[in-house]
Design an enzyme around this catalytic site. Structure first.
Site, PDB file in Angstrom:
ATOM      1  N   CYS A 122       8.690 -55.183  40.545  1.00  0.00           N
ATOM      2  CA  CYS A 122       8.281 -56.568  40.751  1.00  0.00           C
ATOM      3  C   CYS A 122       7.851 -57.164  39.414  1.00  0.00           C
ATOM      4  O   CYS A 122       7.167 -56.517  38.616  1.00  0.00           O
ATOM      5  CB  CYS A 122       7.132 -56.621  41.751  1.00  0.00           C
ATOM      6  SG  CYS A 122       6.337 -58.244  41.892  1.00  0.00           S
ATOM      7  N   CYS A 144       3.376 -58.746  37.973  1.00  0.00           N
ATOM      8  CA  CYS A 144       2.303 -58.201  37.139  1.00  0.00           C
ATOM      9  C   CYS A 144       2.906 -57.426  35.969  1.00  0.00           C
ATOM     10  O   CYS A 144       3.949 -56.800  36.102  1.00  0.00           O
ATOM     11  CB  CYS A 144       1.412 -57.248  37.943  1.00  0.00           C
ATOM     12  SG  CYS A 144       0.491 -58.042  39.293  1.00  0.00           S
ATOM     13  N   GLN A 154      -6.202 -74.341  41.367  1.00  0.00           N
ATOM     14  CA  GLN A 154      -6.216 -73.039  40.707  1.00  0.00           C
ATOM     15  C   GLN A 154      -5.976 -71.921  41.718  1.00  0.00           C
ATOM     16  O   GLN A 154      -6.404 -72.017  42.874  1.00  0.00           O
ATOM     17  CB  GLN A 154      -7.544 -72.812  39.988  1.00  0.00           C
ATOM     18  CG  GLN A 154      -7.768 -73.742  38.815  1.00  0.00           C
ATOM     19  CD  GLN A 154      -6.869 -73.416  37.625  1.00  0.00           C
ATOM     20  OE1 GLN A 154      -6.011 -72.543  37.670  1.00  0.00           O
ATOM     21  NE2 GLN A 154      -7.067 -74.139  36.540  1.00  0.00           N
ATOM     22  N   PHE A 166      -6.123 -85.174  32.355  1.00  0.00           N
ATOM     23  CA  PHE A 166      -5.370 -84.251  33.205  1.00  0.00           C
ATOM     24  C   PHE A 166      -6.305 -83.789  34.339  1.00  0.00           C
ATOM     25  O   PHE A 166      -6.444 -82.602  34.607  1.00  0.00           O
ATOM     26  CB  PHE A 166      -4.841 -83.046  32.414  1.00  0.00           C
ATOM     27  CG  PHE A 166      -4.037 -83.410  31.204  1.00  0.00           C
ATOM     28  CD1 PHE A 166      -2.672 -83.675  31.304  1.00  0.00           C
ATOM     29  CD2 PHE A 166      -4.625 -83.496  29.948  1.00  0.00           C
ATOM     30  CE1 PHE A 166      -1.919 -84.013  30.181  1.00  0.00           C
ATOM     31  CE2 PHE A 166      -3.885 -83.829  28.820  1.00  0.00           C
ATOM     32  CZ  PHE A 166      -2.524 -84.095  28.940  1.00  0.00           C
ATOM     33  N   ASN A 205     -11.185 -81.536  40.014  1.00  0.00           N
ATOM     34  CA  ASN A 205     -11.801 -80.215  39.912  1.00  0.00           C
ATOM     35  C   ASN A 205     -12.960 -80.177  38.915  1.00  0.00           C
ATOM     36  O   ASN A 205     -13.993 -79.555  39.175  1.00  0.00           O
ATOM     37  CB  ASN A 205     -10.729 -79.197  39.506  1.00  0.00           C
ATOM     38  CG  ASN A 205     -11.192 -77.764  39.596  1.00  0.00           C
ATOM     39  OD1 ASN A 205     -11.673 -77.314  40.636  1.00  0.00           O
ATOM     40  ND2 ASN A 205     -11.049 -77.016  38.507  1.00  0.00           N
ATOM     41  N   GLU A 265      -4.862 -88.963  35.095  1.00  0.00           N
ATOM     42  CA  GLU A 265      -3.857 -88.000  35.546  1.00  0.00           C
ATOM     43  C   GLU A 265      -2.511 -88.710  35.643  1.00  0.00           C
ATOM     44  O   GLU A 265      -2.463 -89.910  35.926  1.00  0.00           O
ATOM     45  CB  GLU A 265      -4.271 -87.418  36.905  1.00  0.00           C
ATOM     46  CG  GLU A 265      -3.232 -86.605  37.645  1.00  0.00           C
ATOM     47  CD  GLU A 265      -2.802 -85.375  36.872  1.00  0.00           C
ATOM     48  OE1 GLU A 265      -1.587 -85.184  36.730  1.00  0.00           O
ATOM     49  OE2 GLU A 265      -3.674 -84.620  36.419  1.00  0.00           O
ATOM     50  N   ASN A 287       0.422 -91.574  31.655  1.00  0.00           N
ATOM     51  CA  ASN A 287       1.178 -90.467  31.078  1.00  0.00           C
ATOM     52  C   ASN A 287       0.490 -90.041  29.787  1.00  0.00           C
ATOM     53  O   ASN A 287       0.684 -90.660  28.734  1.00  0.00           O
ATOM     54  CB  ASN A 287       2.622 -90.884  30.815  1.00  0.00           C
ATOM     55  CG  ASN A 287       3.465 -89.744  30.290  1.00  0.00           C
ATOM     56  OD1 ASN A 287       2.962 -88.645  30.018  1.00  0.00           O
ATOM     57  ND2 ASN A 287       4.755 -89.977  30.133  1.00  0.00           N
ATOM     58  N   ASP A 304      -7.943 -80.733  30.239  1.00  0.00           N
ATOM     59  CA  ASP A 304      -7.439 -79.566  30.973  1.00  0.00           C
ATOM     60  C   ASP A 304      -5.942 -79.730  31.198  1.00  0.00           C
ATOM     61  O   ASP A 304      -5.494 -79.966  32.319  1.00  0.00           O
ATOM     62  CB  ASP A 304      -8.186 -79.429  32.307  1.00  0.00           C
ATOM     63  CG  ASP A 304      -7.730 -78.216  33.113  1.00  0.00           C
ATOM     64  OD1 ASP A 304      -7.152 -77.288  32.518  1.00  0.00           O
ATOM     65  OD2 ASP A 304      -7.945 -78.207  34.336  1.00  0.00           O
ATOM     66  N   CYS A 308      -4.436 -73.137  29.400  1.00  0.00           N
ATOM     67  CA  CYS A 308      -3.711 -72.014  30.002  1.00  0.00           C
ATOM     68  C   CYS A 308      -2.650 -71.477  29.056  1.00  0.00           C
ATOM     69  O   CYS A 308      -1.786 -70.700  29.467  1.00  0.00           O
ATOM     70  CB  CYS A 308      -3.082 -72.436  31.332  1.00  0.00           C
ATOM     71  SG  CYS A 308      -1.932 -73.821  31.207  1.00  0.00           S
TER      72      CYS A 308
END
Length: 432
Positions: free
Chosen positions: A72, A75, A263, A292, A297, A313, A341, A362, A388
């Site tokens: 898989c 991970c 998330q 963003f 959140n 956003e 944008n 974010d 991220c």
């Protein structure tokens, strides 16, 4: 086959070795290990390889919990002890800052930990009918392949969802058009969980009855999505169209649809918000922008701390959800949300937000380069950047530090995706 001494891990969790100056990226190898490897891609400056045999195992090597690890593709780091995974991710972040931006944070923040297994409350699971046999496979994609792995469980999914992989095979196989179901989105809220089937053609009344019976048996709500996100709907007519997640530390409950971005790791999300609020330190009377912002959140915790927040956003559906969440939590008076944008941000467009004391960013993996370039003389004195992607964070840090007069005060990682190489990080910038 060649041998190598592994020196470090790269940003994808592969062991890195060198042969006469040429970098060798070896899947499944850990730092300090003497390994035999087989290359599957050779270039002039590097090779990509798989580990064939280990002669000197690392003390940090562990037995992968999942029997499908290595097949898989979900991970890539189950063979490495969890705290060592986090340390490796921290090095990836620090290396990105140094090699891309030539900067180091004044302070490296303690990493944010959470549950290492069963944490994934959101997932996209593939579905495939095997043409030769007619059998249905339900799971994640195989490593480096478009095929679906033949798996019966998943250790990073919540246990009650993992237990459904085999029953879902039977459910899909019993539908009138099993080959027209392309994937299943898993979406868990604090109140209930949804399975949303991507159906590429209409289902029969009997199909829908089967879905509802499956949901009743397993305590789930069943949805269909025949087209774009706007077509998603519950199979049961009139059923509640929203899920919820809570942020107890701030007394908040946020609602969302299964197609909205949230998330995947609720526990880490709460800790990351706590860290962001500690760094941002919202105060009554301050005006803070959340770029963003998604469905609120970070915006709503900022407002809950007494500051006025302006959320921006690109998707109108998410700003609408953010406004609804502000109203549901009694925060409409200290929050507003706008559609823009941000990848085309200019100094003029940012100025339209009005004077700002602080800023939270974010962005998705592409980062926020346009926003950073657009910051003018009246830019906020403090920026908290949640990322991220360490590479785009470091790229944007270079702009903030070398062109906009900020200092990288602190940075750290959050283990949002244990057992994977994904690096979530947070950084604090202040104007010098």
């Amino acid at each position: 086959m060649p041998f190598a001494l592994v020196e470090s891990l790269d940003h994808e969790g592969r062991g890195v070795a060198h042969d006469e100056g040429k970098a060798i990226f070896i899947e499944g190898a850990l730092p300090g290990e003497q390994v035999e490897y087989s290359s599957y891609r050779k270039k002039r400056n590097f090779e990509q390889a798989t580990c064939v045999q280990i002669f000197k195992p690392s003390a940090l090597r562990v037995t992968p919990r999942c029997e499908f690890f290595g097949v898989c593709g979900g991970c890539s780091m189950q063979h490495l002890e969890v705290s060592a995974q986090v340390a490796a991710k921290q090095r990836v972040m620090e290396n990105a800052f140094w090699h891309i931006a030539r900067v180091k944070p004044d302070v490296v923040l303690p990493p944010i930990y959470g549950p290492a297994w069963g944490y994934r409350d959101r997932a996209r699971i593939g579905v495939r009918v095997v043409p030769e046999t007619g059998a249905v496979l339900v799971g994640f994609h195989e490593k480096k392949s478009s095929f679906i792995a033949d798996m019966s469980s998943c250790e990073v999914l919540p246990r009650h969802i993992s237990a459904l992989l085999l029953p879902l095979r039977a459910l899909i196989a019993g539908l009138s058009v099993p080959d027209r179901i392309s994937q299943i989105d898993v979406c868990a809220g604090s109140d209930h969980s949804v399975l949303m089937l991507r159906n590429q053609t209409s289902l029969t009344a009997q199909d829908e009855a089967s879905l509802l019976a499956f949901g009743a048996t397993h305590g789930l709500r069943m949805w269909l999505q025949p087209g774009g996100p706007e077509t998603a709907h519950p199979v049961r007519k009139g059923e509640e169209a929203y899920l919820h997640y809570t942020l107890p530390e701030f007394g908040l409950s946020l609602r969302f649809r299964p197609t909205d971005f949230t998330q995947v790791n609720v526990h880490i999300n709460r800790l990351l918000i706590r860290r962001a609020m500690q760094l941002l330190d919202p105060q009554s009377g301050e005006r803070i922008a959340d770029l963003f912002c998604g469905l609120g959140n970070f915006s709503l915790p900022i407002a809950a701390r007494g500051a006025m927040v302006v959320g921006v956003e690109g998707l109108a559906s998410l700003t609408q959800r953010a406004s609804e969440n502000a109203a549901l939590n009694g925060l409409s008076e200290c929050s507003e949300f706008r559609v823009a944008n941000l990848f085309e941000a200019t100094e003029k467009s940012l100025a339209k937000l009005g004077p700002l004391d602080k800023l939270l960013i974010d962005p998705p993996r592409d980062g926020a380069m346009a926003v950073c370039n657009a910051l003018g003389k009246q830019a906020p004195r403090r920026i908290v950047y949640v990322s991220c992607n360490p590479a785009t964070l470091a790229r944007d840090a270079a702009i903030l530090i070398k062109e906009k007069g900020y200092r990288l005060c602190s940075a750290g990682v959050a283990n949002m995706f244990p057992q994977t190489s994904h690096v979530e990080s947070i950084a604090l910038f202040e104007r010098v």
